[in-house]
Every structure is written in C-alpha cells, then in structure tokens.
Design a protein around this motif. Sequence first.
Motif, mmCIF file in Angstrom:
data_model
loop_
_atom_site.group_PDB
_atom_site.id
_atom_site.type_symbol
_atom_site.label_atom_id
_atom_site.label_comp_id
_atom_site.label_asym_id
_atom_site.label_seq_id
_atom_site.Cartn_x
_atom_site.Cartn_y
_atom_site.Cartn_z
ATOM 1 N N HIS A 78 0.851 -1.204 0.000
ATOM 2 C CA HIS A 78 0.000 0.000 0.000
ATOM 3 C C HIS A 78 0.881 1.246 0.000
ATOM 4 O O HIS A 78 2.043 1.191 0.385
ATOM 5 C CB HIS A 78 -0.986 0.019 1.181
ATOM 6 N N GLN A 135 -3.418 3.058 -5.964
ATOM 7 C CA GLN A 135 -4.167 3.604 -4.837
ATOM 8 C C GLN A 135 -4.143 5.122 -4.883
ATOM 9 O O GLN A 135 -3.146 5.723 -5.295
ATOM 10 C CB GLN A 135 -3.534 3.161 -3.510
ATOM 11 N N ASN A 138 -8.185 -1.752 10.722
ATOM 12 C CA ASN A 138 -6.820 -1.700 10.198
ATOM 13 C C ASN A 138 -5.919 -1.686 11.422
ATOM 14 O O ASN A 138 -6.242 -1.017 12.403
ATOM 15 C CB ASN A 138 -6.539 -0.391 9.433
ATOM 16 N N TYR A 161 -3.392 0.002 11.881
ATOM 17 C CA TYR A 161 -2.790 1.321 12.101
ATOM 18 C C TYR A 161 -3.802 2.423 12.334
ATOM 19 O O TYR A 161 -3.416 3.571 12.554
ATOM 20 C CB TYR A 161 -1.881 1.698 10.913
ATOM 21 N N THR A 162 -5.092 2.144 12.225
ATOM 22 C CA THR A 162 -6.082 3.186 12.503
ATOM 23 C C THR A 162 -7.113 2.694 13.515
ATOM 24 O O THR A 162 -7.445 1.519 13.583
ATOM 25 C CB THR A 162 -6.823 3.635 11.216
ATOM 26 N N SER A 221 -10.539 3.933 5.508
ATOM 27 C CA SER A 221 -10.058 5.155 6.137
ATOM 28 C C SER A 221 -9.928 4.977 7.638
ATOM 29 O O SER A 221 -10.327 3.940 8.170
ATOM 30 C CB SER A 221 -11.061 6.285 5.860
ATOM 31 N N GLY A 222 -9.387 5.977 8.303
ATOM 32 C CA GLY A 222 -9.336 5.924 9.763
ATOM 33 C C GLY A 222 -8.455 6.996 10.362
ATOM 34 O O GLY A 222 -7.840 7.794 9.657
ATOM 35 N N PHE A 249 -5.165 7.580 12.445
ATOM 36 C CA PHE A 249 -3.935 6.837 12.749
ATOM 37 C C PHE A 249 -3.743 6.690 14.260
ATOM 38 O O PHE A 249 -4.016 7.615 15.022
ATOM 39 C CB PHE A 249 -2.718 7.512 12.116
ATOM 40 N N GLY A 254 -6.475 9.383 7.702
ATOM 41 C CA GLY A 254 -6.023 8.947 6.381
ATOM 42 C C GLY A 254 -7.082 8.124 5.677
ATOM 43 O O GLY A 254 -8.036 7.651 6.306
ATOM 44 N N GLY A 279 -7.703 5.576 1.824
ATOM 45 C CA GLY A 279 -7.138 4.982 0.620
ATOM 46 C C GLY A 279 -8.262 4.461 -0.266
ATOM 47 O O GLY A 279 -9.233 3.883 0.226
HETATM 48 N N1 PHE Z 1 -3.759 1.272 3.535
HETATM 49 C C1 PHE Z 1 -5.188 1.140 3.418
HETATM 50 C C2 PHE Z 1 -5.495 0.118 2.303
HETATM 51 O O1 PHE Z 1 -4.570 -0.327 1.633
HETATM 52 C C3 PHE Z 1 -5.863 2.457 3.140
HETATM 53 C C4 PHE Z 1 -5.768 3.401 4.287
HETATM 54 C C5 PHE Z 1 -4.874 4.455 4.246
HETATM 55 C C6 PHE Z 1 -6.572 3.238 5.396
HETATM 56 C C7 PHE Z 1 -4.778 5.346 5.307
HETATM 57 C C8 PHE Z 1 -6.490 4.105 6.461
HETATM 58 C C9 PHE Z 1 -5.583 5.164 6.411
HETATM 59 O O2 PHE Z 1 -6.632 -0.242 2.095
#
Ligand code: PHE
Length: 260
Positions: free
Chosen positions: A88, A131, A169, A171-172, A194-195, A197, A215, A217
């Motif tokens: 990603h 992306q 996720n 990270y979020t 989304s989310g 962080f 963030g 995506g």
């Molecule tokens: N990295 C996530 C994806 O590949 C997208 C994302 C980016 C989600 C930033 C949250 C924050 O689906």
Amino acid sequence: MGFTEMPSNQYVETGFWNFDTLFVPQQHPARDLQDTFYLKDPAVAGKPDDKEFWENTRQVHENGKYGSIGYRYPWKEDESLRMVLRTHTTAISSAMLHKLAKDPKPTRLFSIDRVFRNEAVDATHLAEFHQVEGVMAGYDITLGDLIGFMEDFFNKMGVTNLRFKAAYNPYTEPSMEIFAYHKGLGKWVEIGNSGMFRPEMLEPMGLPKNLRVLGWGLSLERPTMIKYGVSNIRELLGHKVSLDFIETNPAARLDEDLIG
Ligand code: PHE
C-alpha cells in the motif's frame, strides 16, 4: 483542497516502513508470502538512520509504550529489514509523517501510485493496481472531520450518498470503510478505507499527542471500471490494454447518474 503530492515514486520498501511503522504485527496474515511479494536480491535492507524511532517501534510492538500494552511478542529485526514490493502507499504516508515529526504542523498530503499484492488474478483482481491515498494532520481533529472531509471530497465528484461502516486496520482506530450507492448496479459498493492513525504509530515518530492524523485509501481502478463499464481489469492495466482505448477516453469523472 490544499493537498501536496507525496514523493511516492518507489515500489520497494522494507517491512519496517510497509508494516512495522504502521503497527502491523509481524505475525499478521497480510505479511504472509501468499499476500506480499518479498524480494530475493537484495533480500534485506540496512537499518533506518533514526535509531530512536527504530527502538520506539520495537518497544511499542514488543512490550507497549505511550500508554499502549503493545502486542507482547518478540519483535524481530530481520523480519523488519526484509524487502517487499509495497502493498500500500501508506508506507509513503508513514515516511512523510516521520518527516513531519521534525517540524509538526497541520498538513495535507496525497499520492496516486502503484501497489502490489500476491493475489489470485481474475477479471477484477490483478497483482498490481493503483491507490489514491490522502493524509491530513491537524490539531485535535476527530472522526467527525474525517466523515465531513470524505463527504466534501466525494461531493466534488458528484458522489453525494455515502455510508460509513466500522472496519479494522492495525494502524487506525477507529477505522471506517466508505460505501456509495451505485444506481447502475442497484447496490452499495465499497469505495474506500479510512481511519484515524493510532498513537502506537504516531508517537514513536515523536509527533505531539494533539496533532491527530487521519487517512484514507481508494482504488483507482474500481471506480474507473464502474465509470466505463469495464468488466475485466486487464482492459485497464497490463499488456492486454488497448492504447487506443486509453488515449481516446477523457479523464475519469464519477457522474451522478452512476454513483450518488
Ligand atoms: N492502507 C489502506 C489500504 O490499503 C488504506 C488506508 C490508508 C486506510 C490510510 C487508512 C488510512 O486499504
């Protein structure tokens, strides 16, 4: 909307930037060979220059830090140094936020670039796609700002009917999938992830607690397929693409009669 483009022109990352800095545990299924392409040569990278960040990342995974109990597993340097084709563009967002920590301030960044996943290839999936990603840092911003921003962003493309669904996720937290109603298909389709962080990601970098970062995506190919009625992704990307089709099509726009 005030966004600056991130320098996303690199396909190879370390596990450190693609996963560990994003608080993705080393046992996470996304890191399996079945999901991620690992490089053979060179197979590993050197350690990043910021040793304090490296140690903070280890600690937040291993024993916890910054008020988090962590994952409580032995974090392995070797795993973190393995080289991967990025799964990603969030690896780039992470590097940009690490840079932002030297001079923290409200910031808006975006990227549109290619990512790689070890997927079974079929009509709607390729092992590589693009992306569209954004990050926004602001003092005390909240999930309400994320929802409001996504509504503005999609409204500009004529997409006025959005729904948000709780998701996960590493990270979020909270995380939300974004859905839009597709009139042609007569159903709600997922258009983004989304989310907000997590502190476990932002605090090891040295970002101040109240500078919050959200963030999101999106896939570039999915809305394009919907817009042009393309049922096979190979018509959009890869060696089967007709250059004539690419060159004669106008820029992709989501129309209200399609989604909204
Ligand atoms: N990295 C996530 C994806 O590949 C997208 C994302 C980016 C989600 C930033 C949250 C924050 O689906």
